[in-house]
Write a protein that holds these residues in place. Structure first.
Motif, short mmCIF file in Angstrom:
data_model
loop_
_atom_site.label_atom_id
_atom_site.label_comp_id
_atom_site.label_asym_id
_atom_site.label_seq_id
_atom_site.Cartn_x
_atom_site.Cartn_y
_atom_site.Cartn_z
N UNK A 113 0.85 -1.41 -0.05
CA UNK A 113 -0.19 0.11 -0.10
C UNK A 113 1.08 1.21 0.03
N UNK A 114 1.92 1.33 0.89
CA UNK A 114 2.56 2.57 0.77
C UNK A 114 3.47 2.48 -0.51
N UNK A 115 3.86 1.50 -0.99
CA UNK A 115 4.52 1.59 -2.25
C UNK A 115 3.73 1.93 -3.27
N UNK A 116 2.33 1.65 -3.67
CA UNK A 116 1.62 2.18 -4.55
C UNK A 116 1.32 3.57 -4.29
N UNK A 117 1.12 3.75 -3.11
CA UNK A 117 0.67 5.41 -2.59
C UNK A 117 1.74 6.44 -3.20
N UNK A 118 2.92 5.84 -2.78
CA UNK A 118 4.17 6.76 -3.29
C UNK A 118 4.26 6.71 -4.54
N UNK A 119 4.18 5.59 -5.41
CA UNK A 119 4.37 5.52 -6.80
C UNK A 119 3.35 6.45 -7.45
N UNK A 120 2.07 6.48 -7.10
CA UNK A 120 1.07 7.48 -7.80
C UNK A 120 1.63 8.82 -7.38
N UNK A 121 1.83 9.12 -6.09
CA UNK A 121 2.24 10.62 -5.94
C UNK A 121 3.43 11.02 -6.66
N UNK A 122 4.29 10.26 -6.65
CA UNK A 122 5.48 10.43 -7.69
C UNK A 122 4.95 10.59 -9.23
N UNK A 123 4.17 10.02 -9.70
CA UNK A 123 3.55 10.00 -10.79
C UNK A 123 2.93 11.49 -11.25
N UNK A 124 2.28 11.89 -10.24
CA UNK A 124 1.52 13.12 -10.18
C UNK A 124 2.55 14.40 -10.40
N UNK A 125 3.70 14.13 -9.47
CA UNK A 125 5.01 14.99 -9.94
C UNK A 125 5.69 14.88 -11.08
N UNK A 126 5.90 13.67 -11.73
CA UNK A 126 6.52 13.42 -13.10
C UNK A 126 5.59 13.97 -14.15
N UNK A 127 4.25 13.96 -13.86
CA UNK A 127 3.30 14.78 -14.93
C UNK A 127 3.69 16.31 -14.93
N UNK A 128 3.95 16.65 -13.85
CA UNK A 128 4.24 18.03 -13.71
C UNK A 128 5.45 18.41 -14.51
N UNK A 129 6.60 17.52 -14.05
CA UNK A 129 8.05 17.58 -14.53
C UNK A 129 8.07 17.67 -16.27
N UNK A 130 7.25 16.63 -16.65
CA UNK A 130 7.21 16.41 -18.00
C UNK A 130 6.29 17.38 -18.99
N UNK A 131 5.38 17.94 -18.27
CA UNK A 131 4.53 18.81 -19.14
C UNK A 131 4.68 20.28 -18.86
N UNK A 132 5.23 20.62 -17.49
CA UNK A 132 5.56 22.25 -17.41
C UNK A 132 6.37 22.79 -18.38
N UNK A 133 7.29 22.18 -18.95
CA UNK A 133 7.97 23.07 -19.76
C UNK A 133 7.06 23.50 -20.96
N UNK A 134 6.27 22.95 -21.48
CA UNK A 134 5.42 23.15 -22.80
C UNK A 134 4.19 23.96 -22.21
N UNK A 135 3.66 23.70 -20.99
CA UNK A 135 2.62 24.53 -20.36
C UNK A 135 2.95 25.84 -20.18
N UNK A 136 4.18 25.99 -19.43
CA UNK A 136 4.71 27.32 -18.96
C UNK A 136 5.17 28.18 -20.23
N UNK A 137 5.94 27.62 -21.05
CA UNK A 137 6.64 28.25 -22.07
C UNK A 137 5.73 28.44 -23.53
N UNK A 138 5.14 27.35 -23.83
CA UNK A 138 4.48 27.52 -24.92
C UNK A 138 3.06 27.75 -24.96
N UNK A 139 2.21 27.46 -23.98
CA UNK A 139 0.97 27.96 -23.56
C UNK A 139 0.88 29.58 -23.18
#
Length: 442
Positions: free
Chosen positions: A245-271
């Motif tokens: 449970x802790x492993x999955x919770x930590x994994x999905x929390x990290x995925x939310x963070x990485x969604x920001x990491x991978x998308x923010x250059x385009x969201x902030x700079x392009x949009x």
């Protein structure tokens, strides 16, 4: 051991435990290694490898699409490849470190990381860049998994949770300065210069680790079995519902963070039309929020509030901030372009800061249950986080470069999944009741 994670300390392990010094058999008291500031800095450097490898490169993502004549989705795939490599590499390095000790797999991994990073600087095509980013991630996994295993070798209980927060302070400097460095590098050279700088960082870290990091897993505590035993150990860990449970919770929390990491250059700079330097500044501010909350967690909350309660607050804030971002992106509060960058920046700041409550506590609570196999447990924690993050990365660009809806929706789904895993599998109310019962019973 109190399963709630709110009790226990470093004193739970004998202070006479021995750690082998680099270059010879002379034993070093475990407490002496624990309190060494240099060892703390070395471990922080190892945990900084992922943000350095990815965040310095972020301001260059739009440039890579043009230089290599590829799409934004393919450019984001270079991040996914590195993340996937870091996930799969941990499955190999973690059990290896339980069998052979921490130093040998770590030194091999750092050497390969330096070579792969240098090759990335000269990749002539997007396909080759993706391939070498995968190799870079596979090798860089050694630093991530072994740093966590070393912490488990040296600390226990509340002290371990506090040390993870200290590591977040040290490694958290990396995402603050990495985009800033990347943005400045792009002023004087192109995206290939980023990998040249990363190569020299890798060389320096390899030299420092080789000279100053002791072996923390003495021979009598190592596993003698091979692959079969490693798989059996991992299976037993996954059979532990609370650990999973802790492993999955930590994994999905990290995925939310990485969604920001991978998308923010385009969201902030392009949009929103921000420059690479403005993006780097915003990214740095968000990272400062993560560091500050992580220190609040380690210095104030840990030992006073149950780790499960703090984790619940962190996951709740992730869900709330992601929901707010989705409402902004879909135009519920008005035209996103007319609202400007401030609402998006505020939502992203809260989401990033919330990771300071989620990440150290999921790691600490999971590793508290696995003192017998810290390397394998660390590998599973890291692999789940990076694999889930690798899946989230391409989803944020699925609708193109001109809307933030996929990023916000991915973050919301990941945050909700983390919360569900925590409540359904960890069942913190049961752990708290069991801990209270253990305290009251004679």
């Amino acid at each position: 051991m109190a399963e709630s994670g709110s009790t226990g300390s470093a004193g739970g392990v004998a202070e006479t435990a021995q750690v082998t010094r680099v270059g010879g058999p002379t034993p070093v008291p475990r407490a002496a290694v624990r309190t060494g500031a240099l060892v703390t800095l070395v471990l922080g450097g190892l945990t900084a490898v992922p943000p350095l490898s990815m965040d310095m490169y972020l301001p260059a993502l739009p440039e890579v699409t043009g230089a290599l004549h590829t799409s934004a989705a393919t450019a984001q795939l270079t991040l996914t490849a590195c993340l996937t490599g870091m996930a799969l590499g941990q499955l190999v390095v973690g059990p290896m470190s339980d069998k052979w000790g921490r130093r040998r797999p770590l030194m091999i991994g750092l050497f390969v990381y330096v070579v792969a990073t240098a090759i990335c600087a000269f990749a002539p095509s997007a396909a080759l860049l993706v391939a070498f980013r995968l190799l870079q991630g596979l090798a860089g996994a050694a630093g991530i998994v072994i740093a966590r295993a070393v912490v488990r070798d040296l600390y226990d209980g509340v002290a371990m949770a506090r040390f993870f927060s200290t590591l977040m302070l040290i490694s958290g400097v990396a995402p603050v300065v990495a985009p800033l460095i990347g943005g400045q590098i792009l002023r004087v050279t192109d995206w290939r210069g980023v990998f040249v700088v990363l190569t020299f960082i890798g060389i320096a870290l390899t030299a420092i680790v080789g000279k100053f990091l002791p072996e923390t897993l003495p021979p009598e505590r190592r596993h003698s079995g091979g692959t079969v035993e490693a798989l059996r150990t991992m299976r037993s860990l996954l059979a532990d519902r609370v650990f999973t449970g802790y492993m999955i919770a930590g994994g999905f929390a990290f995925a939310a963070l990485f969604a920001y990491i991978s998308a923010s250059p385009f969201v902030i700079q392009e949009i929103y039309g921000a420059s690479p330097q403005t993006f780097s500044l915003l990214f740095g501010i968000n990272s400062i929020g993560l560091i500050a909350v992580g220190q609040l967690n380690g210095k104030v909350l840990v030992g006073r509030v149950s780790l499960d309660k703090v984790l619940a607050v962190g996951l709740t804030l992730i869900v709330v901030s992601a929901a707010f971002l989705l409402l902004v992106a879909t135009g519920v509060f008005g035209d996103p372009e007319e609202l400007g960058i401030v609402p998006v920046a505020a939502g992203l700041f809260v989401l990033m800061a919330s990771m300071g409550l989620a990440t150290p506590n999921t790691n600490a609570l999971a590793l508290l249950r696995t003192p017998h196999a810290a390397g394998s447990a660390s590998a599973l924690l890291g692999t789940s986080s990076f694999l889930i993050g690798a899946v989230a990365s391409p989803l944020v660009g699925i609708a193109g470069e001109h809307t933030a809806v996929p990023m916000a929706l991915t973050q919301l789904v990941c945050g909700l999944a983390a919360a569900v895993a925590f409540m359904a599998l960890c069942r913190p109310w049961q752990l708290a009741a069991k801990a209270a019962k253990e305290v009251t019973e004679p």
